[in-house]
Scaffold this active site. Sequence first.
Site, mmCIF file in Angstrom:
data_model
loop_
_atom_site.group_PDB
_atom_site.id
_atom_site.type_symbol
_atom_site.label_atom_id
_atom_site.label_comp_id
_atom_site.label_asym_id
_atom_site.label_seq_id
_atom_site.Cartn_x
_atom_site.Cartn_y
_atom_site.Cartn_z
ATOM 1 N N CYS A 150 -56.755 40.796 2.959
ATOM 2 C CA CYS A 150 -56.081 42.032 2.714
ATOM 3 C C CYS A 150 -56.781 43.098 2.399
ATOM 4 O O CYS A 150 -56.786 44.443 2.675
ATOM 5 C CB CYS A 150 -54.814 41.888 1.684
ATOM 6 S SG CYS A 150 -55.475 40.953 0.014
ATOM 7 N N GLU B 211 -48.234 41.847 -3.764
ATOM 8 C CA GLU B 211 -49.614 42.349 -3.275
ATOM 9 C C GLU B 211 -49.494 42.093 -1.790
ATOM 10 O O GLU B 211 -49.356 41.209 -0.962
ATOM 11 C CB GLU B 211 -50.553 41.119 -3.763
ATOM 12 C CG GLU B 211 -52.011 41.556 -3.745
ATOM 13 C CD GLU B 211 -52.580 41.097 -2.650
ATOM 14 O OE1 GLU B 211 -52.642 42.316 -1.837
ATOM 15 O OE2 GLU B 211 -53.365 39.926 -2.624
#
Length: 476
Positions: free
Chosen positions: A283, A249
């Site tokens: 993110c 991720e």
Amino acid sequence: MRVIESLLIDGQWSSGTHLHQADVFNPATGEQIAKLSLASTADLDRALAAAQRGFQVWRKTSAYDRSKILRKAADLVRQRSDEIAALITLEQGKPLAEAKLEAFGAGDHIDWYAEEGRRAYGRVIPPRVRGVRQTVLREPVGPVAAFSPWNFPVSQLVRKIAGALAAGCSIIAKGPEETPSSCIELCRAFQDAGVPEGVLNLVFGVPAEVSDYLIRSDVIRKVSFTGSVPVGRSLGALAGQHLKRCTLELGGHAPFIVCDDVDVNAVAALGAGLKFRNGGQICASPTRFYVQSSVYEQFVEAFCKAGAAIKLGDGHDASTQLGPLANPRRVTAVQEYVDDALALGAHLALGGKGTGGPGFFYPATVLTDVPEGARVMCEEPFGPIASVVRFDTVEDVIEKANSLPFGLAAFAFTRSIQRATLLADELESGMVSINHFGLAAPETPFGGVKDSGYGSEGGSEGLDAYFTTKFVSQIG
Ligand code: NAD
């Protein structure tokens, strides 16, 4: 100086061999608040042996019993969420209200995996020959090595731990050295809930040394990493070399597309709230604001108004909405992005200069008419900078949005169902959120495409990542 007892190995907390330590700072003051003991290779060997033993115990524990322990851990995390939140704010800097949501929400993630783990069904395949029984079993992949970052010390780590444990895996988690204390309390809750010795191990260390050592070990069968693209690329390559399954991720550079048919002021206010949450160190944070030309000026004005109203301060102060950045690296990086964009002709509409300390503060910053070649338009800013750019047609903005190698999150706002469908279909992104912020619930998959990584955390996909498939064909 206080030394944080940071290693959980085989059910025992310790400070390890004390050979190496890291400094832990309060980002709101810049002062050192503790030392963190780091794992040596001898500590990692003990953790690997413990995870191997723990796996043999946990894989044979019924899904029902695992679920009961996980649910108890969820309750403990919720009961302790105020204390955990205070630790997040102390070491990471985010406002206490955001930290409380993170800590309390961790209980939700654990509960969801506890439930999903009980529904990890296999299947029966009709045979070609009468009397043959063909079954597909889902089995835990084995001991997991997980690496989680500092921006959400609890919610990044909890997804990995809860997913692995729900599937019947053991885990060695390497927490973020800059924000260790809330990770430690998270793991203590699992331990106090009754997770057997060796099933959950927590270490801190020199990141590259720990990941290299663990991924190469024969004990580890699965790798999960959340962090930057370059590190993810190298861990993914190492995992591939050793044929370990991997979930990555990684970073993002989320487009936030505003069409001319929306309530511009409302979307601007929502966008500013999303952008400056956790100082933009997310993110999935919106980073490239593409606004249709006819509503561009109105959007910029409303967005700057909302950004200017955001109160910068120590996260422990109840009125603070934007805390310090987590470390001085971010302040330097953000300033470089701003200076580069301005040198290339962008316009500074808000903020643009760090406070200079004490503490690692940087205000809400808005750059407009940012040239496409500016670094902030190409590299993940991971800070409180919004870059606003105009567009004319939806086709044109889709091309701009897809022009980067990132593909984690994308946001789009329009009242037109045709435009919404086109955007949902054409944006190259692991997650698309249309007309609201709808990402990161425990039951929904969270993950990216392209350089933003592969695999999902959350959703049934998040649990799948910790299973292997075994086919059994039997007769008689
Ligand atoms: P970095 O790339 O050095 O580290 C990012 C994270 O990875 C940290 O938690 C670090 O401890 C860990 N890490 C670094 N090298 C590692 C290794 N070899 N093995 C295992 N773990 C390792 O950068 P940084 O300065 O800490 O963070 C800046 C960048 O990281 C940001 O610009 C952002 O792109 C990215 N980041 C992404 C996320 C995310 O949620 N995807 C979270 C934090 C940081």
